[in-house]
Design a protein around this motif. Structure first.
Motif, mmCIF file in Angstrom:
data_model
loop_
_atom_site.group_PDB
_atom_site.id
_atom_site.type_symbol
_atom_site.label_atom_id
_atom_site.label_comp_id
_atom_site.label_asym_id
_atom_site.label_seq_id
_atom_site.Cartn_x
_atom_site.Cartn_y
_atom_site.Cartn_z
ATOM 1 N N ASN A 251 7.139 7.543 -5.222
ATOM 2 C CA ASN A 251 7.055 8.720 -6.089
ATOM 3 C C ASN A 251 8.110 8.555 -7.172
ATOM 4 N N GLU A 252 8.118 9.475 -8.108
ATOM 5 C CA GLU A 252 8.967 9.312 -9.294
ATOM 6 C C GLU A 252 10.451 9.186 -8.925
ATOM 7 N N GLN A 253 10.878 9.878 -7.851
ATOM 8 C CA GLN A 253 12.303 9.823 -7.479
ATOM 9 C C GLN A 253 12.709 8.491 -6.864
ATOM 10 N N VAL A 254 11.759 7.788 -6.267
ATOM 11 C CA VAL A 254 12.118 6.490 -5.664
ATOM 12 C C VAL A 254 11.585 5.326 -6.511
ATOM 13 N N LYS A 255 11.212 5.639 -7.746
ATOM 14 C CA LYS A 255 10.732 4.576 -8.642
ATOM 15 C C LYS A 255 11.962 3.880 -9.231
ATOM 16 N N SER A 256 12.540 2.982 -8.444
ATOM 17 C CA SER A 256 13.813 2.388 -8.839
ATOM 18 C C SER A 256 13.838 0.914 -8.436
ATOM 19 N N VAL B 209 0.851 -1.191 0.000
ATOM 20 C CA VAL B 209 0.000 0.000 0.000
ATOM 21 C C VAL B 209 0.885 1.238 0.000
ATOM 22 N N GLU B 210 0.574 2.168 -0.873
ATOM 23 C CA GLU B 210 1.377 3.397 -0.973
ATOM 24 C C GLU B 210 1.192 4.221 0.319
ATOM 25 N N ALA B 211 2.286 4.894 0.762
ATOM 26 C CA ALA B 211 2.304 5.538 2.083
ATOM 27 C C ALA B 211 1.131 6.497 2.325
ATOM 28 N N GLY C 123 -0.995 4.596 -6.481
ATOM 29 C CA GLY C 123 -0.943 5.258 -7.785
ATOM 30 C C GLY C 123 -0.092 4.465 -8.778
ATOM 31 N N GLY C 124 0.160 5.106 -9.938
ATOM 32 C CA GLY C 124 0.883 4.441 -11.012
ATOM 33 C C GLY C 124 2.296 4.038 -10.639
ATOM 34 N N VAL C 125 2.953 4.825 -9.801
ATOM 35 C CA VAL C 125 4.316 4.466 -9.415
ATOM 36 C C VAL C 125 4.277 3.158 -8.629
ATOM 37 N N LEU C 126 3.381 3.086 -7.657
ATOM 38 C CA LEU C 126 3.322 1.884 -6.824
ATOM 39 C C LEU C 126 2.930 0.655 -7.646
ATOM 40 N N THR C 127 1.920 0.776 -8.520
ATOM 41 C CA THR C 127 1.493 -0.421 -9.266
ATOM 42 C C THR C 127 2.575 -0.841 -10.279
ATOM 43 N N ASP C 128 3.319 0.119 -10.824
ATOM 44 C CA ASP C 128 4.432 -0.240 -11.730
ATOM 45 C C ASP C 128 5.541 -0.995 -10.983
ATOM 46 N N VAL C 129 5.851 -0.528 -9.763
ATOM 47 C CA VAL C 129 6.925 -1.151 -8.964
ATOM 48 C C VAL C 129 6.501 -2.559 -8.527
ATOM 49 N N HIS D 236 16.758 7.612 -17.544
ATOM 50 C CA HIS D 236 15.646 7.260 -18.434
ATOM 51 C C HIS D 236 14.424 6.779 -17.683
ATOM 52 N N LYS D 237 13.301 7.187 -18.231
ATOM 53 C CA LYS D 237 12.039 6.825 -17.609
ATOM 54 C C LYS D 237 11.644 5.395 -17.973
ATOM 55 N N ASN D 238 11.209 4.666 -16.969
ATOM 56 C CA ASN D 238 10.706 3.289 -17.165
ATOM 57 C C ASN D 238 11.643 2.452 -18.045
ATOM 58 N N PRO E 289 -5.980 0.755 -8.334
ATOM 59 C CA PRO E 289 -5.401 2.093 -8.553
ATOM 60 C C PRO E 289 -6.147 3.140 -7.734
ATOM 61 N N THR E 290 -5.404 4.076 -7.201
ATOM 62 C CA THR E 290 -6.034 5.100 -6.347
ATOM 63 C C THR E 290 -5.865 6.514 -6.898
ATOM 64 N N THR E 291 -5.199 6.650 -8.049
ATOM 65 C CA THR E 291 -5.080 7.969 -8.691
ATOM 66 C C THR E 291 -5.800 7.907 -10.035
ATOM 67 N N LEU E 292 -6.006 9.075 -10.641
ATOM 68 C CA LEU E 292 -6.694 9.083 -11.937
ATOM 69 C C LEU E 292 -5.826 8.441 -13.017
ATOM 70 N N ALA F 35 -0.415 -3.551 -19.560
ATOM 71 C CA ALA F 35 0.370 -4.741 -19.228
ATOM 72 C C ALA F 35 1.770 -4.394 -18.747
ATOM 73 N N LYS F 36 2.121 -3.097 -18.791
ATOM 74 C CA LYS F 36 3.527 -2.756 -18.553
ATOM 75 C C LYS F 36 3.840 -2.476 -17.090
ATOM 76 N N THR F 37 5.027 -2.912 -16.680
ATOM 77 C CA THR F 37 5.548 -2.580 -15.357
ATOM 78 C C THR F 37 6.841 -1.816 -15.608
ATOM 79 N N ALA G 52 -11.612 11.031 -4.451
ATOM 80 C CA ALA G 52 -12.160 12.104 -3.600
ATOM 81 C C ALA G 52 -11.086 12.748 -2.727
ATOM 82 N N THR G 53 -10.000 12.022 -2.456
ATOM 83 C CA THR G 53 -8.951 12.587 -1.596
ATOM 84 C C THR G 53 -7.711 13.028 -2.379
ATOM 85 N N LEU G 54 -7.749 12.862 -3.688
ATOM 86 C CA LEU G 54 -6.572 13.183 -4.515
ATOM 87 C C LEU G 54 -6.447 14.697 -4.676
HETATM 88 N N1 NAD Z 1 2.414 0.980 -16.630
HETATM 89 C C1 NAD Z 1 1.855 1.822 -17.446
HETATM 90 O O1 NAD Z 1 1.343 1.444 -18.493
HETATM 91 C C2 NAD Z 1 1.811 3.273 -17.096
HETATM 92 C C3 NAD Z 1 0.946 4.131 -17.778
HETATM 93 C C4 NAD Z 1 0.868 5.472 -17.388
HETATM 94 C C5 NAD Z 1 1.660 5.933 -16.349
HETATM 95 N N2 NAD Z 1 2.507 5.066 -15.723
HETATM 96 C C6 NAD Z 1 3.336 5.529 -14.632
HETATM 97 O O2 NAD Z 1 2.506 6.007 -13.584
HETATM 98 C C7 NAD Z 1 3.225 6.965 -12.843
HETATM 99 C C8 NAD Z 1 2.310 8.124 -12.513
HETATM 100 O O3 NAD Z 1 1.254 7.649 -11.750
HETATM 101 P P1 NAD Z 1 0.471 8.580 -10.717
HETATM 102 O O4 NAD Z 1 0.103 9.827 -11.380
HETATM 103 O O5 NAD Z 1 -0.596 7.735 -10.141
HETATM 104 O O6 NAD Z 1 1.591 8.992 -9.660
HETATM 105 P P2 NAD Z 1 1.949 8.479 -8.187
HETATM 106 O O7 NAD Z 1 1.845 7.017 -8.102
HETATM 107 O O8 NAD Z 1 3.230 9.126 -7.859
HETATM 108 O O9 NAD Z 1 0.793 9.093 -7.280
HETATM 109 C C9 NAD Z 1 0.648 10.476 -7.223
HETATM 110 C C10 NAD Z 1 0.490 10.983 -5.795
HETATM 111 O O10 NAD Z 1 -0.819 10.725 -5.335
HETATM 112 C C11 NAD Z 1 -0.787 10.236 -3.989
HETATM 113 N N3 NAD Z 1 -2.005 9.425 -3.886
HETATM 114 C C12 NAD Z 1 -2.260 8.226 -4.458
HETATM 115 N N4 NAD Z 1 -3.544 7.883 -4.274
HETATM 116 C C13 NAD Z 1 -4.112 8.864 -3.543
HETATM 117 C C14 NAD Z 1 -5.432 9.086 -3.056
HETATM 118 N N5 NAD Z 1 -6.443 8.247 -3.320
HETATM 119 N N6 NAD Z 1 -5.660 10.206 -2.323
HETATM 120 C C15 NAD Z 1 -4.659 11.091 -2.092
HETATM 121 N N7 NAD Z 1 -3.407 10.962 -2.558
HETATM 122 C C16 NAD Z 1 -3.139 9.849 -3.280
HETATM 123 C C17 NAD Z 1 0.513 9.531 -3.882
HETATM 124 O O11 NAD Z 1 0.979 9.564 -2.562
HETATM 125 C C18 NAD Z 1 1.416 10.373 -4.781
HETATM 126 O O12 NAD Z 1 1.988 11.418 -4.039
HETATM 127 C C19 NAD Z 1 4.448 7.337 -13.667
HETATM 128 O O13 NAD Z 1 5.592 6.800 -13.071
HETATM 129 C C20 NAD Z 1 4.188 6.690 -15.008
HETATM 130 O O14 NAD Z 1 5.380 6.276 -15.639
HETATM 131 C C21 NAD Z 1 2.586 3.769 -16.061
#
Ligand code: NAD
Ligand code: ZN
Length: 424
Positions: free
Chosen positions: A110-115, A79-81, A143-149, A189-191, A167-170, A180-182, A210-212
């Motif tokens: 987050n993007e800086q610790v996506k490693s 679970v993301e922090a 969010g996307g960083v966590l699900t990719d990792v 370089h990104k990803n 997923p919890t972000t838009l 399908a990508k991680t 609602a909390t984003l």
């Molecule tokens: N695998 C793929 O096909 C694919 C496609 C598009 C993007 N991505 C990757 O996704 C990443 C971007 O994803 P992101 O925009 O979700 O960024 P993120 O995962 O960094 O999340 C953004 C922020 O939202 C916060 N957050 C998450 N859920 C929340 C919630 N419900 N309420 C409040 N705060 C919340 C997190 O703490 C974080 O600070 C990039 O690294 C990108 O490369 C991957």
């Protein structure tokens, strides 16, 4: 799921010069020193909307990604922090109510610790938990960083371990969570390190939005706009009509379901026939030609979707200059971007960066530009003949357009509220 997955059916091992099959292998009758293995892996994964996914009475998450069986359910959740801060109590209550023996790894993402360090952290926890090979999918909530990792860790652990995404972000709901990508960032370089390993199941619950914070809502709107510009004109209309309200309500709005569904549908209809990216002409790469380099160089200033939006603004101007896009429609696109509070220009957009970005993208697309450009709003083509001169001219034009837009934008809220008053 990797192509080497051992659940493969009807494998055929054959010597191309063989004439006589023996013991399931094709041989020539004499000892052979060359074999060709050809196999196919059917891929099934599910993406579905599940409102109230954390309702203790809703079994969807507890059952996701695993065949039903009578034994005790064990799950490792990552679970993301920030998500843990906001939803941790409900996640724990859910596991208890659903009688899931569980362990929760809270991970800063987050993007800086996506490693790879984050990937190893997840793998360590999988080891410690003593994860069963198939029946205990890891649950990734964030969010996307966590699900990719987590996806990358799962594809590496025992070469392939199932996982489930919530997923919890838009961006997660419409993009990162449905493909399908991680991946993780590597070097500059990104990803750059990643795999193809779709989650067995992705559960979409827009209530998380609602909390984003609104900047991250705009960030996700950029990926939705990408789908609209390159393949869904009606979605563009929906964004024009409801985009600002969707942003201000954080998608707790009557138009939210249609916008999300259209975006996911558009994305999946492009991905399904080309899941392994054998074809490098990908409509969903729109906005992702210059943005990976821009995003990494501007880090942490620009979010992913913001960098994508700058790329789309530039390529819209390029398309207009080529006569592919009506200048009026180009202006409509830039105006919508601004109304969604997205950037249309960035100071790093200069010839040096654009050259490096294009060079890297050409390598990524195996020696050709394969640059998606919009044709009108809602369709696109790929071009291979972009010149540095054309790019520089387009940047200048975008720069002036962005300045004009900013001037007009200054009195925009007043004008809009006047319109709203008239409508009311
Ligand atoms: N695998 C793929 O096909 C694919 C496609 C598009 C993007 N991505 C990757 O996704 C990443 C971007 O994803 P992101 O925009 O979700 O960024 P993120 O995962 O960094 O999340 C953004 C922020 O939202 C916060 N957050 C998450 N859920 C929340 C919630 N419900 N309420 C409040 N705060 C919340 C997190 O703490 C974080 O600070 C990039 O690294 C990108 O490369 C991957
Ligand atoms: Zn993207």
């Amino acid at each position: 799921m990797s192509p080497q997955n051992p659940t493969v059916q009807n494998p055929t091992v054959q010597n191309p010069t063989a004439t006589t099959p023996a013991h399931g292998l094709f041989t020539t009758g004499t000892p052979t020193d060359s074999w060709t293995v050809r196999t196919a892996l059917p891929v099934d994964y599910r993406v579905r909307t599940v409102p109230n996914v954390l309702d203790p009475a809703n079994p969807a998450l507890a059952r996701a990604g695993a065949p039903a069986h009578g034994g005790p359910r064990r799950r490792l959740l990552v679970v993301e922090a920030k998500v843990d801060e906001l939803y941790g109590e409900r996640i724990r209550a859910y596991c208890t109510a659903q009688r899931i023996e569980h362990r929760i790894l809270v991970l800063l993402a987050n993007e800086q610790v996506k490693s790879m360090a984050a990937v190893f952290r997840v793998a360590e926890e999988m080891d410690r938990f003593g994860l069963a090979r198939r029946g205990e999918p890891v649950i990734a909530i964030g969010g996307g960083v966590l699900t990719d990792v987590v996806g990358l860790a799962c594809s590496l652990y025992r070469r392939s371990t199932p996982f489930v995404r919530v997923p919890t972000t838009l961006i997660g709901l419409v993009d990162a969570g449905v493909g399908a990508k991680t991946g993780v960032n590597f070097g500059e370089h990104k990803n750059r390190l990643g795999t193809y390993h779709p989650a067995a199941e992705t559960l979409l619950d827009p209530a998380f939005l609602a909390t984003l914070d609104r900047r991250h809502v705009s960030n996700g709107l950029a990926e939705i706009l990408k789908v609209a510009l390159i393949k869904d004109r009606e979605l563009f209309g929906l964004l024009e009509r409801h985009g600002e309200a969707l942003r201000s309500t954080r998608f707790q709005h009557p138009a939210a379901a249609e916008v999300i569904n259209r975006a996911v549908h558009g994305m999946l209809s492009e991905l399904q026939p080309n899941l392994w990216e054998k074809t490098l002409e990908r409509a969903m790469d729109y906005g992702h030609s210059f943005s990976p380099t821009l995003e990494m160089r501007a880090l942490p200033e620009l979010l992913h979707g913001e960098a994508v939006c700058v790329d789309m603004a530039l390529t819209s101007v390029l398309a207009a200059r080529r006569g592919l896009l009506d200048p009026v429609e180009c202006a409509r696109i830039l105006t919508l971007m601004r109304r969604l509070q997205l950037p249309v220009h960035h100071r790093l957009l200069e010839p040096g960066l654009l050259h490096d970005a294009l060079t890297d993208t050409v390598r990524h697309r195996d020696g050709r530009q394969r640059l998606p450009l919009p044709v009108g709003i809602g369709a696109g083509i790929f071009v291979d003949d972009l010149t540095p001169h054309e790019l520089t001219r387009a940047v200048h034009e975008l720069h002036s357009a962005a300045a004009t837009l900013t001037d007009r934008q200054a009195d925009e809220p007043q004008r809009r509220s006047a319109n709203a008053d008239q409508a009311a």
